[in-house]
Design a protein around this motif. Structure first.
Motif, PDB file in Angstrom:
ATOM      1  N   GLU A   6       0.835  -1.195   0.000  1.00 45.79           N
ATOM      2  CA  GLU A   6       0.000   0.000   0.000  1.00 45.79           C
ATOM      3  C   GLU A   6       0.872   1.247   0.000  1.00 45.79           C
ATOM      4  N   MET A   7       0.616   2.129  -0.956  1.00 43.89           N
ATOM      5  CA  MET A   7       1.263   3.433  -0.983  1.00 43.89           C
ATOM      6  C   MET A   7       0.190   4.434  -1.393  1.00 43.89           C
ATOM      7  N   GLU A  12      -5.949   8.299  -3.781  1.00 41.53           N
ATOM      8  CA  GLU A  12      -5.702   7.139  -4.644  1.00 41.53           C
ATOM      9  C   GLU A  12      -4.576   6.279  -4.091  1.00 41.53           C
ATOM     10  N   LEU A  13      -4.392   5.127  -4.712  1.00 40.29           N
ATOM     11  CA  LEU A  13      -3.285   4.239  -4.381  1.00 40.29           C
ATOM     12  C   LEU A  13      -2.278   4.272  -5.517  1.00 40.29           C
ATOM     13  N   GLN A  14      -1.015   4.324  -5.179  1.00 35.88           N
ATOM     14  CA  GLN A  14       0.046   4.324  -6.186  1.00 35.88           C
ATOM     15  C   GLN A  14       0.629   2.927  -6.290  1.00 35.88           C
ATOM     16  N   LEU A  15       0.953   2.510  -7.500  1.00 36.58           N
ATOM     17  CA  LEU A  15       1.489   1.183  -7.753  1.00 36.58           C
ATOM     18  C   LEU A  15       2.865   1.040  -7.111  1.00 36.58           C
ATOM     19  N   MET A  37      -4.428   4.402  -8.973  1.00 40.61           N
ATOM     20  CA  MET A  37      -5.774   3.868  -9.167  1.00 40.61           C
ATOM     21  C   MET A  37      -6.544   3.932  -7.866  1.00 40.61           C
ATOM     22  N   SER A  38      -7.853   3.777  -7.980  1.00 42.56           N
ATOM     23  CA  SER A  38      -8.691   3.817  -6.780  1.00 42.56           C
ATOM     24  C   SER A  38      -9.090   2.418  -6.330  1.00 42.56           C
ATOM     25  N   SER A  39      -8.982   1.424  -7.199  1.00 43.33           N
ATOM     26  CA  SER A  39      -9.374   0.060  -6.868  1.00 43.33           C
ATOM     27  C   SER A  39      -8.199  -0.723  -6.290  1.00 43.33           C
TER      28      SER A  39
END
Length: 95
Positions: free
Chosen positions: A36-37, A42-45, A68-70
């Motif tokens: 998780e970042m 949003e979340l970053q890859l 992304m949000s998912s």
């Protein structure tokens, strides 16, 4: 003086928290983890690739610009990116 301790890393007793692992898989002797970042809402890859080399666990961390949000999409893409890195570089990522 406390300003300088904070600036140069002195005086803090807190250990940095570990990454929150969202998903993981073994692939060709490597352990790939989606982590998780958060980037705003949003979340970053991001992820890590680990392998035991000579009795020592080596870790390679990757962060990409994709956001992304998912969470499900993030995990799927992070694990896919980890497999791609392993296929392209193998043990060379730890050099």
């Amino acid at each position: 003086m406390s300003f300088f301790k904070k600036l140069f890393g002195g005086g803090g007793n807190a250990e940095p928290e570990g990454d929150k692992v969202l998903g993981e898989e073994s692939y060709k002797g490597f352990l790939i983890k989606a982590i998780e970042m958060k980037a705003g809402s949003e979340l970053q890859l991001a992820g890590t690739i680990e392998k035991d080399v000579g009795g020592e666990t080596k870790t390679y961390r990757f962060i990409r610009a994709d956001r992304m949000s998912s969470m499900d999409d993030l995990v799927s893409l992070a694990l896919s990116k980890g497999r791609q890195i392993v296929d392209e570089q193998g043990d060379g990522i730890f050099r």
